[in-house]
Scaffold this motif. Structure first.
Motif, short mmCIF file in Angstrom:
data_model
loop_
_atom_site.label_atom_id
_atom_site.label_comp_id
_atom_site.label_asym_id
_atom_site.label_seq_id
_atom_site.Cartn_x
_atom_site.Cartn_y
_atom_site.Cartn_z
N GLY A 23 0.80 -1.21 0.00
CA GLY A 23 0.00 0.00 0.00
C GLY A 23 0.83 1.26 0.00
N VAL A 24 0.16 2.38 0.24
CA VAL A 24 0.81 3.69 0.19
C VAL A 24 1.64 3.89 1.46
CG1 VAL A 24 0.42 6.19 0.10
CG2 VAL A 24 -1.07 4.63 -1.18
N PRO A 25 2.90 4.28 1.31
CA PRO A 25 3.75 4.48 2.50
C PRO A 25 3.30 5.68 3.32
CG PRO A 25 4.87 5.30 0.55
CD PRO A 25 3.62 4.61 0.07
N ASP A 26 3.66 5.68 4.58
CA ASP A 26 3.36 6.80 5.47
C ASP A 26 4.20 8.00 5.05
OD1 ASP A 26 2.67 8.48 7.49
OD2 ASP A 26 3.69 7.37 9.08
N LEU A 27 3.54 9.10 4.77
CA LEU A 27 4.24 10.30 4.30
C LEU A 27 4.60 11.26 5.43
CD1 LEU A 27 2.19 11.06 1.05
CD2 LEU A 27 4.51 10.16 1.20
N THR A 28 4.33 10.89 6.65
CA THR A 28 4.71 11.75 7.78
C THR A 28 6.22 11.97 7.79
OG1 THR A 28 2.87 10.85 9.07
CG2 THR A 28 4.59 12.03 10.28
N GLY A 29 6.63 13.22 7.87
CA GLY A 29 8.05 13.56 7.86
C GLY A 29 8.60 13.82 6.47
N THR A 30 7.81 13.61 5.44
CA THR A 30 8.24 13.91 4.08
C THR A 30 8.07 15.40 3.82
OG1 THR A 30 7.55 11.71 3.32
CG2 THR A 30 7.88 13.41 1.63
N ALA A 31 9.16 16.08 3.51
CA ALA A 31 9.14 17.55 3.35
C ALA A 31 8.48 18.17 4.58
CB ALA A 31 8.44 17.92 2.05
N VAL A 174 7.33 13.85 -2.41
CA VAL A 174 6.42 12.71 -2.32
C VAL A 174 6.79 11.64 -3.35
CG1 VAL A 174 4.04 11.96 -2.67
CG2 VAL A 174 4.51 14.03 -1.34
N GLU A 175 7.10 12.08 -4.57
CA GLU A 175 7.48 11.12 -5.61
C GLU A 175 8.72 10.33 -5.21
OE1 GLU A 175 9.01 11.05 -10.25
OE2 GLU A 175 7.90 12.80 -9.52
N LYS A 176 9.69 11.00 -4.63
CA LYS A 176 10.92 10.32 -4.19
C LYS A 176 10.60 9.25 -3.14
CE LYS A 176 15.53 11.27 -2.33
NZ LYS A 176 16.46 12.34 -1.85
N LYS A 177 9.72 9.58 -2.19
CA LYS A 177 9.30 8.63 -1.16
C LYS A 177 8.54 7.46 -1.79
CE LYS A 177 8.15 7.65 3.28
NZ LYS A 177 9.04 7.59 4.45
N ALA A 181 9.02 3.02 -2.36
CA ALA A 181 7.99 2.08 -1.92
C ALA A 181 7.34 1.33 -3.08
CB ALA A 181 6.92 2.84 -1.14
N GLY A 182 7.86 1.52 -4.31
CA GLY A 182 7.33 0.76 -5.44
C GLY A 182 6.19 1.43 -6.18
N LEU A 183 6.12 2.76 -6.11
CA LEU A 183 5.14 3.50 -6.91
C LEU A 183 5.88 4.39 -7.90
CD1 LEU A 183 3.70 3.56 -3.76
CD2 LEU A 183 1.87 4.44 -5.20
N GLN A 184 5.33 4.52 -9.08
CA GLN A 184 5.91 5.37 -10.10
C GLN A 184 4.84 6.30 -10.66
OE1 GLN A 184 7.27 2.73 -13.18
NE2 GLN A 184 5.22 2.37 -14.00
N VAL A 185 5.30 7.39 -11.27
CA VAL A 185 4.36 8.32 -11.90
C VAL A 185 3.63 7.58 -13.03
CG1 VAL A 185 4.13 10.47 -13.20
CG2 VAL A 185 5.75 10.32 -11.31
N SER A 186 2.33 7.74 -13.08
CA SER A 186 1.53 7.05 -14.08
C SER A 186 1.83 7.54 -15.48
CB SER A 186 0.04 7.25 -13.77
OG SER A 186 -0.78 6.67 -14.76
N ASP A 187 1.88 6.61 -16.42
CA ASP A 187 2.07 6.98 -17.82
C ASP A 187 0.83 7.64 -18.41
OD1 ASP A 187 4.65 6.00 -17.87
OD2 ASP A 187 4.02 3.99 -18.48
N ALA A 188 -0.33 7.29 -17.87
CA ALA A 188 -1.59 7.84 -18.40
C ALA A 188 -1.81 9.25 -17.88
CB ALA A 188 -2.76 6.95 -18.00
N PRO A 189 -2.12 10.20 -18.75
CA PRO A 189 -2.33 11.58 -18.31
C PRO A 189 -3.60 11.79 -17.49
CG PRO A 189 -2.84 11.37 -20.64
CD PRO A 189 -2.25 10.06 -20.21
N SER A 190 -4.54 10.84 -17.59
CA SER A 190 -5.80 10.98 -16.86
C SER A 190 -6.43 9.61 -16.68
CB SER A 190 -6.78 11.88 -17.63
OG SER A 190 -7.15 11.26 -18.86
#
Length: 507
Positions: A23-31, A174-177, A181-190
């Motif tokens: 799932g989505v990693p905890d973003l607490t402490g990111t930036a 956020v993208e770096k975090k 964790a195994g997530l990448q920016v989506s190729d689909a624009p929408s």
């Protein structure tokens, strides 16, 4: 009434099933994110509308009717730049709201807007807050099911949308975090684009803007397509009354008209001349509003520059009343033109010409041989116009001749701009030279128009029993500026009339 929101977001997808299970990693402490506050889950039901040939999707627009969540209603999303869109919302109803239909008219025209895809989403929402509890962004994890005809598909998508005024650098953090964790920016624009792909559809694509080959015809057509696309793209901005939108739409009209004239050996003028006249009509309809805006700003600036002792009477108030009366009618006229059948017919005719261009023999010749001749012909035309204007006695005949030279400078500039991708530095230098002449003559013409307006304002003031003194001072100032421009023109032209252009362009 439609509401607009600037949407800055980034969409992510899981790279592996293992990452999806974590799932989505905890973003607490990111930036600056200090708290991730769970807002619960909502169910969303969105139906996306488009023409049968998906004209909106081809240009990156989405139009949907969505229920569920806090913003149920109709939403039109217009691309601004990668990751940035303007979302325009309208109240929920059974049919496409007129305000949104108008914004897509340049693309849709007479085609029907019909349901294309249905997206059912279970959205878990979290607010990303800083240490003071200020909202930085909204994090959404969507379990999406797409339905199109008999096909369906499901996927999970993660989205981070910035709150108003937040630095986009937060998305980079956020993208770096997420990457770790195994997530990448989506190729689909929408979501719509992904839905079309996932359900076996054929996502529409804009054709490659580059010339199809190295012939003159390919280069000219590529340039015309670019201007046609610019015209269509700026239509919604004009309707929304965004800054500079009318100017940019008029520039697209002018560039196409100039290209038709500059390249009569490439495209048959029997087909392009009528289109040029229609583009002239559209530019004139749009220009009434833009020209009034420029004129008002010029006079307003001139008043601000005067010493207070020379501003006598209700000068600023009279200027505002005069401007408001003129702007209300000019804007109505511009919007009426965009809503009319004549404009839609023009767009259809441009599409038809580009789909089946009336090419002449020179179109098949190498661009490097044809384009320099067209550019230099327009440059020589400019030289003749400047010389004729300088031969005129001061007064109205010279003003008219200088205005004609200004138009010739625009045409030479546009021809050189269009040829720059192929001809390189010489064409770029010629563009700069023509622009310098155009700028000087443009300021001169603006002064001519301003003097006409100032005379009228002075007459109105006198008729109302007000002092016309300030209007006379402004008139004299504009007259002096025009005279200075006329004195400077020979020097500006000498600098622009570089004899190396001809040799460098190989003509």
């Amino acid at each position: 009434m439609a509401d607009t929101k600037r949407e800055i977001e980034r969409k992510f997808e899981f790279t592996t099933s293992k990452a999806a299970r974590r799932g989505v990693p905890d973003l607490t402490g990111t930036a600056a994110i200090a708290v991730v506050a769970d807002q619960g889950t909502v169910d969303l039901d969105a139906v996306y509308y488009d023409t049968p040939d998906q004209r909106l999707a081809a240009d990156g627009l989405t139009l949907r009717r969505r229920t569920g969540g806090a913003d149920a209603g109709w939403h039109l999303k217009l691309p601004v730049s990668p990751g940035v869109r303007d979302e325009i919302a309208a109240p929920l109803g059974d049919t496409v709201p007129r305000a949104l239909a108008a914004l897509v008219r340049s693309r849709v025209r007479d085609a029907a807007l019909e349901p294309q895809v249905r997206l059912l989403s279970s959205r878990r929402i979290s607010h990303l807050l800083d240490a003071d509890g200020v909202l930085l962004a909204e994090l959404s994890t969507d379990a999406v099911r797409a339905e199109r005809d008999e096909a369906s598909a499901s996927w999970t998508e993660v989205e981070v949308e910035l709150a108003d005024g937040i630095d986009p650098a937060l998305l980079d953090a956020v993208e770096k975090k997420f990457r770790k964790a195994g997530l990448q920016v989506s190729d689909a624009p929408s979501k719509l684009a992904r839905a079309l792909t996932e359900t076996g559809g054929e996502p529409p694509h804009r054709p490659d803007p580059a010339p199809a080959d190295d012939t003159a015809g390919a280069h000219v057509l590529a340039y015309l397509r670019e201007q046609r696309d610019s015209l269509i793209a700026h239509d919604p901005a004009v309707r929304r009354n965004l800054p500079d939108s009318v100017h940019q739409m008029r520039v697209a009209c002018r560039r196409m008209r100039s290209a038709f004239k500059s390249h009569r050996k490439v495209l048959d003028r029997a087909a392009t001349d009528p289109l040029g006249e229609e583009l002239r009509w559209l530019g004139a309809e749009l220009g009434l509003d833009r020209d009034q805006e420029v004129l008002f700003e010029r006079i307003q600036t001139r008043i601000a520059e005067l010493p207070r002792t020379l501003v006598i009477g209700p000068v600023r108030g009279r200027l505002r009343v005069w401007n408001n009366a003129r702007r209300s009618s000019t804007r109505r006229r511009a919007l009426a033109a965009l809503d009319g059948k004549r404009y839609a017919a023009l767009l259809d005719a441009l599409d038809a010409l580009l789909a089946d261009p009336p090419l002449r023999p020179a179109a098949a010749a190498p661009a490097a041989r044809v384009l320099p001749k067209a550019v230099l012909k327009d440059y020589d035309r400019l030289a003749t116009r400047v010389a004729d204007a300088l031969d005129q006695d001061p007064g109205e005949p010279r003003d008219l001749a200088l205005h004609g030279a200004r138009k010739a400078a625009k045409r030479a500039r546009y021809a050189a701009e269009a040829a720059t991708p192929k001809l390189g530095k010489p064409a770029k230098q010629l563009t700069k030279a023509a622009k310098s002449v155009q700028s000087l003559l443009g300021d001169h013409q603006d002064s001519v128009v301003a003097r006409q307006a100032l005379h009228g304002l002075g007459v109105q003031a006198a008729g109302a029993g007000e002092s016309a003194f300030t209007w006379g001072v402004l008139y004299a100032h504009e007259e002096a500026l025009a005279e200075r421009n006329e004195r400077e023109l020979p020097d500006v032209w000498r600098q622009a009339a570089d004899p190396t252009f001809r040799a460098d362009l190989g003509a």
